[in-house]
Design a protein around this motif. Structure first.
Motif, PDB file in Angstrom:
ATOM      1  N   LEU A   1      -5.347 -12.232   1.165  1.00 31.54           N
ATOM      2  CA  LEU A   1      -6.781 -12.400   1.380  1.00 31.54           C
ATOM      3  C   LEU A   1      -7.146 -12.209   2.846  1.00 31.54           C
ATOM      4  O   LEU A   1      -8.220 -11.661   3.164  1.00 31.54           O
ATOM      5  CB  LEU A   1      -7.237 -13.775   0.900  1.00 31.54           C
ATOM      6  N   GLY A   2      -6.261 -12.651   3.749  1.00 35.75           N
ATOM      7  CA  GLY A   2      -6.504 -12.395   5.164  1.00 35.75           C
ATOM      8  C   GLY A   2      -6.484 -10.908   5.464  1.00 35.75           C
ATOM      9  O   GLY A   2      -7.327 -10.398   6.221  1.00 35.75           O
ATOM     10  N   GLY A   3      -5.522 -10.192   4.869  1.00 35.85           N
ATOM     11  CA  GLY A   3      -5.505  -8.742   5.040  1.00 35.85           C
ATOM     12  C   GLY A   3      -6.735  -8.087   4.451  1.00 35.85           C
ATOM     13  O   GLY A   3      -7.292  -7.144   5.038  1.00 35.85           O
ATOM     14  N   LEU A   4      -7.178  -8.591   3.290  1.00 40.84           N
ATOM     15  CA  LEU A   4      -8.388  -8.040   2.670  1.00 40.84           C
ATOM     16  C   LEU A   4      -9.606  -8.252   3.560  1.00 40.84           C
ATOM     17  O   LEU A   4     -10.428  -7.340   3.747  1.00 40.84           O
ATOM     18  CB  LEU A   4      -8.605  -8.700   1.311  1.00 40.84           C
ATOM     19  N   LEU A   5      -9.747  -9.445   4.139  1.00 42.79           N
ATOM     20  CA  LEU A   5     -10.879  -9.717   5.019  1.00 42.79           C
ATOM     21  C   LEU A   5     -10.829  -8.823   6.253  1.00 42.79           C
ATOM     22  O   LEU A   5     -11.861  -8.264   6.676  1.00 42.79           O
ATOM     23  CB  LEU A   5     -10.876 -11.190   5.435  1.00 42.79           C
ATOM     24  N   ALA A   6      -9.631  -8.668   6.849  1.00 40.96           N
ATOM     25  CA  ALA A   6      -9.516  -7.823   8.037  1.00 40.96           C
ATOM     26  C   ALA A   6      -9.891  -6.377   7.735  1.00 40.96           C
ATOM     27  O   ALA A   6     -10.604  -5.718   8.503  1.00 40.96           O
ATOM     28  CB  ALA A   6      -8.092  -7.905   8.590  1.00 40.96           C
TER      29      ALA A   6
ATOM     30  N   LEU B   1       2.868 -17.158   8.629  1.00 37.42           N
ATOM     31  CA  LEU B   1       1.582 -16.473   8.627  1.00 37.42           C
ATOM     32  C   LEU B   1       1.445 -15.535   9.819  1.00 37.42           C
ATOM     33  O   LEU B   1       0.745 -14.527   9.746  1.00 37.42           O
ATOM     34  CB  LEU B   1       0.444 -17.496   8.641  1.00 37.42           C
ATOM     35  N   VAL B   2       2.106 -15.853  10.933  1.00 42.34           N
ATOM     36  CA  VAL B   2       1.965 -15.048  12.145  1.00 42.34           C
ATOM     37  C   VAL B   2       2.817 -13.787  12.077  1.00 42.34           C
ATOM     38  O   VAL B   2       2.398 -12.711  12.527  1.00 42.34           O
ATOM     39  CB  VAL B   2       2.332 -15.898  13.377  1.00 42.34           C
ATOM     40  N   VAL B   3       4.015 -13.898  11.505  1.00 38.84           N
ATOM     41  CA  VAL B   3       4.944 -12.761  11.520  1.00 38.84           C
ATOM     42  C   VAL B   3       4.363 -11.522  10.833  1.00 38.84           C
ATOM     43  O   VAL B   3       4.427 -10.421  11.391  1.00 38.84           O
ATOM     44  CB  VAL B   3       6.296 -13.168  10.900  1.00 38.84           C
ATOM     45  N   PRO B   4       3.790 -11.620   9.616  1.00 36.15           N
ATOM     46  CA  PRO B   4       3.215 -10.405   9.016  1.00 36.15           C
ATOM     47  C   PRO B   4       2.114  -9.779   9.860  1.00 36.15           C
ATOM     48  O   PRO B   4       2.007  -8.550   9.949  1.00 36.15           O
ATOM     49  CB  PRO B   4       2.686 -10.893   7.662  1.00 36.15           C
TER      50      PRO B   4
ATOM     51  N   ALA C   1      -4.621  -2.022   5.273  1.00 34.96           N
ATOM     52  CA  ALA C   1      -5.047  -1.789   3.893  1.00 34.96           C
ATOM     53  C   ALA C   1      -3.886  -1.327   3.041  1.00 34.96           C
ATOM     54  O   ALA C   1      -3.616  -1.875   1.964  1.00 34.96           O
ATOM     55  CB  ALA C   1      -6.183  -0.767   3.855  1.00 34.96           C
ATOM     56  N   LEU C   2      -3.178  -0.316   3.504  1.00 32.57           N
ATOM     57  CA  LEU C   2      -2.043   0.192   2.737  1.00 32.57           C
ATOM     58  C   LEU C   2      -0.873  -0.786   2.768  1.00 32.57           C
ATOM     59  O   LEU C   2      -0.201  -0.997   1.751  1.00 32.57           O
ATOM     60  CB  LEU C   2      -1.614   1.548   3.293  1.00 32.57           C
ATOM     61  N   GLY C   3      -0.639  -1.394   3.946  1.00 33.22           N
ATOM     62  CA  GLY C   3       0.478  -2.328   4.040  1.00 33.22           C
ATOM     63  C   GLY C   3       0.333  -3.508   3.100  1.00 33.22           C
ATOM     64  O   GLY C   3       1.245  -3.841   2.342  1.00 33.22           O
ATOM     65  N   VAL C   4      -0.845  -4.154   3.107  1.00 38.79           N
ATOM     66  CA  VAL C   4      -1.054  -5.326   2.265  1.00 38.79           C
ATOM     67  C   VAL C   4      -1.121  -4.951   0.792  1.00 38.79           C
ATOM     68  O   VAL C   4      -0.598  -5.664  -0.075  1.00 38.79           O
ATOM     69  CB  VAL C   4      -2.326  -6.073   2.704  1.00 38.79           C
ATOM     70  N   SER C   5      -1.765  -3.818   0.478  1.00 43.13           N
ATOM     71  CA  SER C   5      -1.865  -3.424  -0.931  1.00 43.13           C
ATOM     72  C   SER C   5      -0.499  -3.086  -1.511  1.00 43.13           C
ATOM     73  O   SER C   5      -0.182  -3.472  -2.637  1.00 43.13           O
ATOM     74  CB  SER C   5      -2.820  -2.238  -1.081  1.00 43.13           C
ATOM     75  N   VAL C   6       0.316  -2.375  -0.757  1.00 46.13           N
ATOM     76  CA  VAL C   6       1.663  -2.065  -1.242  1.00 46.13           C
ATOM     77  C   VAL C   6       2.500  -3.335  -1.317  1.00 46.13           C
ATOM     78  O   VAL C   6       3.270  -3.535  -2.272  1.00 46.13           O
ATOM     79  CB  VAL C   6       2.324  -1.010  -0.347  1.00 46.13           C
ATOM     80  N   PHE C   7       2.369  -4.211  -0.311  1.00 48.38           N
ATOM     81  CA  PHE C   7       3.083  -5.493  -0.354  1.00 48.38           C
ATOM     82  C   PHE C   7       2.696  -6.278  -1.611  1.00 48.38           C
ATOM     83  O   PHE C   7       3.552  -6.820  -2.313  1.00 48.38           O
ATOM     84  CB  PHE C   7       2.744  -6.291   0.895  1.00 48.38           C
TER      85      PHE C   7
ATOM     86  N   VAL D   1      -6.545  -7.611  -5.198  1.00 44.66           N
ATOM     87  CA  VAL D   1      -6.459  -7.233  -3.791  1.00 44.66           C
ATOM     88  C   VAL D   1      -5.902  -5.829  -3.644  1.00 44.66           C
ATOM     89  O   VAL D   1      -6.358  -5.051  -2.790  1.00 44.66           O
ATOM     90  CB  VAL D   1      -5.608  -8.260  -3.022  1.00 44.66           C
ATOM     91  N   THR D   2      -4.916  -5.475  -4.465  1.00 49.48           N
ATOM     92  CA  THR D   2      -4.365  -4.127  -4.400  1.00 49.48           C
ATOM     93  C   THR D   2      -5.439  -3.084  -4.669  1.00 49.48           C
ATOM     94  O   THR D   2      -5.575  -2.096  -3.930  1.00 49.48           O
ATOM     95  CB  THR D   2      -3.214  -3.966  -5.411  1.00 49.48           C
ATOM     96  N   VAL D   3      -6.217  -3.296  -5.717  1.00 47.80           N
ATOM     97  CA  VAL D   3      -7.285  -2.347  -6.053  1.00 47.80           C
ATOM     98  C   VAL D   3      -8.344  -2.309  -4.958  1.00 47.80           C
ATOM     99  O   VAL D   3      -8.800  -1.228  -4.534  1.00 47.80           O
ATOM    100  CB  VAL D   3      -7.911  -2.718  -7.412  1.00 47.80           C
TER     101      VAL D   3
END
Length: 862
Positions: A317-322, A467-470, A528-534, A730-732
């Motif tokens: 969700l943090g990646g989605l917001l960013a 949370l910081v490492v990713p 976007a791609l990193g979080v969606s693939v993750f 989130v992936t979509v």
């Protein structure tokens, strides 16, 4: 300036910004509500599924003398009132009201005289026995009496027992039994009862009354049996702790539907506080009052599962917001580019800098504020509690959009009639900036290594390190991409310079020199791609592990298990049942290892037939025709001798970690069923599409379970389904945002790109060459960023390692098989490339409609 006029002039861009803001606010406000609602439902299901003896609050005290005895119901009632008065405020909403609980008095380890400690008949009193049992034979107990025994006057208790206790305990209705070894009492059995609702959670506290407890002492073949009887209110007056083990209990039931996942830490603390306060009430008794409850441990286990779920949710969700903010900022940048000429003219005519910046901010606010309000309002259609992030998320979106819209023009138009050179390369970064970027990359790699090495911190709550490492890895990947992106392109530029065709050289040169314009798309596409693939990789890993866990739990397509031997005619009826393809017989039991007290669990089965019905299942056993397969605890013993129906000496043929459907830990063995003199089959392993209710009807005493039902039970858990569904959403969403970012990056540079193409077309550039030029300018950035983002997404699960324990969502099996399924990465990369190519072609088609003379005159004026 007239904001409405500007909005009509740039209606398309404003509409795009409106739609992006509405979708972002709906996601950032709605998804947290949905996930929190799922957390609450998961907690309530866990509390409902757990035995009441684990969830309820039980205050207990032992009586050691007549002075400490409670002989009247009023004494119990006054203490229950006290417990509810001192109940901490956090526990009151989740505790059932007065009258829903009950009280009891029971003796323990009360031997039947003359049995040598092999049979125990305990005395019990329940405050609401009349509402819980039906008397089926004899009558309800009455008042106690007295009799003479061994020269002493002893009490005679009238009691009732559960029906099956008569046969198993060798008792008779109307029989008087003496109990005790020195302080004797007589027990007269006047009736038998059965529970009105044996499945009621109430009986979790009083299972000793409904069931006979059988224990097999080490080294002995016979069993020791315990049963607790029921006596009346009048019998309570004669029940004393002097000479007996007498315990009083007050049960305060928990209300699972009133529990809230947000209150779990407070509930745990409140239970410990209640335990402390209860202990302070010990007055006039030698034995202290104690609180007995497994609720803290249950809540602690839930918190561990919740922590993992929240960690995954925070990451995605943090990646989605960013990413959503990045796409909105890109749309704001597009709007600012379209306003640039208007704002420059206003600044040249004496407009103040605040007025210029305020105009851009006001136009942006006209688009984003209504969209944010609508998205925020629509989020209330999503069931779930209203968290602070529900309010804060849309505010952050509006502030970032309006703030960027104000700051960008303010920096650009610091001076009137600003001159910009867009045809030169970006200046070299300073040594300080390079050092800082190298430091970020090194810290990100070191953080990933330390996270794998140390795992999660032992402290409660979220591990900030996780949370910081990713985030650090994503920033490091973006910095490396931005710094290294031009170098391979420059190599291709040098190679293309030697060719006669000009289009590759021009296209790649423009791509290598447009680094400032490509920064924002890179910062959007990477997460976007990193979080969606993750998210996709983690979801696929959970799914595959869930399937493995379901097979591990059942061990066959369908398993039928009974506590006693399944009759042969029932087995034949099962074989003839529609849909049954194959039935494998098995016998389970506890065997003696050697001649001592060592015991092991055992299963006798035809392993060859069992392997055949498993087929391509992800579980199995090594082949076994003779000998025995043993667990790791029994390895290295060579020939193993066990006692099971007869003495068996079997050579060890292998060591296995688990037996699917039967054993996962401890000492266990697998032997061929043919070694038994007469197998007492109590388990059926079935292959086929068969009706489970029909199987249960054919074997009434057995438990029927299938691999599909076990799989459904794992997947339908609220936390599990929420994690997987959120990952899919989130992936979509991120894939869609990535595509929007590509489109917007094309549009942002469209005017400058059209001007350059128009100049080149005056020099003889054809339409086809213009299309190729545009594609070569755009594709390198998109492809490089896509590949880095996909690599980041595929590497994050391995980088996080033990930091994310997803076993709670996969049947308690560790999720570690993140297989590299390249279908999704390939689809995303191909989708981005196709969108880029289509956008390039669309751009050339639109540019073709413009007059070259008009373009040149506009360019000359600038």
């Amino acid at each position: 300036m007239r904001i409405r006029l500007l909005a009509r002039e740039h209606l398309g861009t404003v509409a795009v910004l409106f739609v992006l803001t509405l979708g972002a606010c709906l996601l950032v406000a709605g998804l947290p509500r949905a996930t929190q609602a799922a957390y609450d439902e998961a907690l309530r299901r866990d509390l409902q599924a757990a035995p009441a003896v684990q969830t309820d609050l039980a205050v207990t005290v032992n009586s050691g003398s007549r002075a400490e005895d409670l002989r009247e119901r009023a004494q119990f009632d006054s203490r229950e009132h006290l417990w509810r008065e001192i109940l901490p405020p956090q526990l009151r909403p989740v505790t059932a009201p007065s009258g829903a609980g009950h009280m009891s008095a029971k003796t323990t380890l009360t031997p039947i005289t003359g049995t040598g400690g092999k049979s125990f008949l305990n005395l019990g009193w329940l405050s609401d026995a009349d509402r819980r049992v039906d008397w089926v034979r004899g009558r309800a107990p009455g008042a106690p009496a007295t009799t003479r025994y061994e020269g002493e006057t002893i009490p005679v208790f009238e009691v009732g027992v559960v029906e099956q206790a008569l046969d198993k305990m060798n008792l008779r209705l109307g029989q008087t039994v003496f109990v005790g070894e020195n302080d004797y009492a007589a027990v007269k059995i006047v009736g038998t009862f059965r529970a009105k609702d044996p499945g009621d959670r109430y009986w979790s506290h009083n299972s000793d009354i409904l069931r006979i407890l059988e224990e097999q002492p080490p080294g002995r073949q016979d069993f020791v049996r315990h049963i607790t009887t029921l006596t009346s209110d009048a019998g309570l007056t004669a029940l004393s702790g002097e000479g007996r083990n007498l315990t009083y209990r007050w049960i305060l039931p928990l209300e699972p539907r009133a529990a809230d996942a947000l209150d779990v830490p407070g509930l745990r603390a409140a239970v410990h506080e209640f335990d402390r306060v209860v202990a302070l009430q010990t007055v006039g008794t030698a034995s202290p009052y104690r609180l007995v409850s497994g609720l803290p441990e249950l809540l602690g286990g839930f918190l561990a599962e919740l922590s993992t779920a929240q960690t995954v949710m925070y990451l995605v969700l943090g990646g989605l917001l960013a990413v959503a903010l990045g796409v909105i900022v890109l749309a704001v940048q597009l709007l600012a580019d379209k306003l640039d000429r208007t704002l420059s003219l206003a600044r040249a005519r004496g407009g103040s800098l605040p007025r210029v910046a305020g105009t851009a901010a006001a136009l942006t606010a006209l688009a984003v504020v209504p969209a944010a309000l609508i998205g925020y309002a629509l989020s209330y259609l999503v069931p779930g509690p209203v968290l602070p992030v529900v309010h804060a998320g849309p505010v952050v979106v509006v502030v970032v959009a309006v703030g960027f819209a104000a700051v960008g023009p303010a920096l650009t138009h610091r001076t009137p009639l600003h001159e910009r050179r867009e045809d030169v390369a970006t200046a070299r970064p300073s040594a300080k900036r390079i050092t800082l970027e190298v430091l970020v990359v090194v810290l990100a790699l070191a953080g990933a290594y330390l996270l794998r090495a140390r795992g999660l911190s032992a402290s409660a709550g979220q591990d900030p390190f996780l949370l910081v490492v990713p985030i650090a890895l994503t920033v490091a990947a973006a910095l490396i991409t931005l710094r290294c992106y031009p170098y391979p392109l420059r190599l291709f530029v040098r190679l293309s310079a030697r060719a006669r065709a000009a289009v590759p050289f021009l296209g790649l040169t423009r791509a290598a020199r447009s680094r400032s314009g490509s920064v924002l798309p890179v910062l959007i596409l990477l997460p976007a791609l990193g979080v969606s693939v993750f998210a996709a990789v983690v979801s696929d890993g959970i799914a595959s592990t869930q399937r493995l866990a379901a097979w591990q739990q059942v061990g066959a397509p369908v398993r039928v298990t009974a506590e006693s031997e399944i009759p042969g005619d029932a087995i034949e009826r099962v074989r003839r049942l529609a849909g049954v393809e194959q039935v494998v017989l098995a016998q389970t039991g506890r065997v003696q290892v050697g001649y001592g007290a060592e015991r092991a669990e055992a299963v006798a089965v035809d392993v060859t037939q069992w392997r055949a019905i498993l087929g391509d299942a992800p579980v199995g056993l090594p082949a076994l025709s003779d000998g025995v397969l043993v667990s790791p605890e029994l390895r290295g013993r060579g020939t193993l001798e066990i006692g099971w129906q007869s003495r068996l000496k079997l050579a060890t043929r292998g060591v296995i970690e688990s037996v699917p459907g039967f054993f996962t830990t401890g000492k266990f063995v697998v032997v061929p069923i043919g070694v038994q003199l007469r197998p007492a089959v109590n388990t059926l392993l079935i292959k086929g599409d068969v009706s489970l209710p029909e199987l249960a009807r054919l074997v009434p005493s057995a438990r029927v379970v299938s691999q599909e039902s076990a799989m459904a039970a794992i997947q339908e858990d609220p936390l599990t389904s929420t994690v997987r569904s959120t990952l899919v959403v989130v992936t979509v969403a991120l894939a869609a945002y990535a595509l929007v970012a590509v489109v917007l990056s094309l549009v942002v540079g469209a005017a400058e790109r059209a001007r350059a193409v128009s100049f080149l077309r005056t020099l003889g550039l054809s339409e086809r060459q213009a299309q190729r030029l545009t594609v070569l300018e755009i594709l390198p950035m998109i492809l490089v960023t896509a590949l880095v983002g996909l690599g980041l997404g595929l590497g994050l699960p391995a980088a996080l390692g033990p930091g994310v324990d997803l076993s709670s969502y996969a049947g308690d099996l560790a999720v570690g098989d993140y297989s590299l399924d390249l279908f999704l990465p390939s689809a995303l990369a191909a989708g981005l490339a196709v969108v880029a190519v289509l956008g390039a072609y669309a751009h050339t088609v639109i540019s073709r409609r413009r007059s070259l003379g008009a373009v040149l005159r506009v360019g000359d004026q600038t």
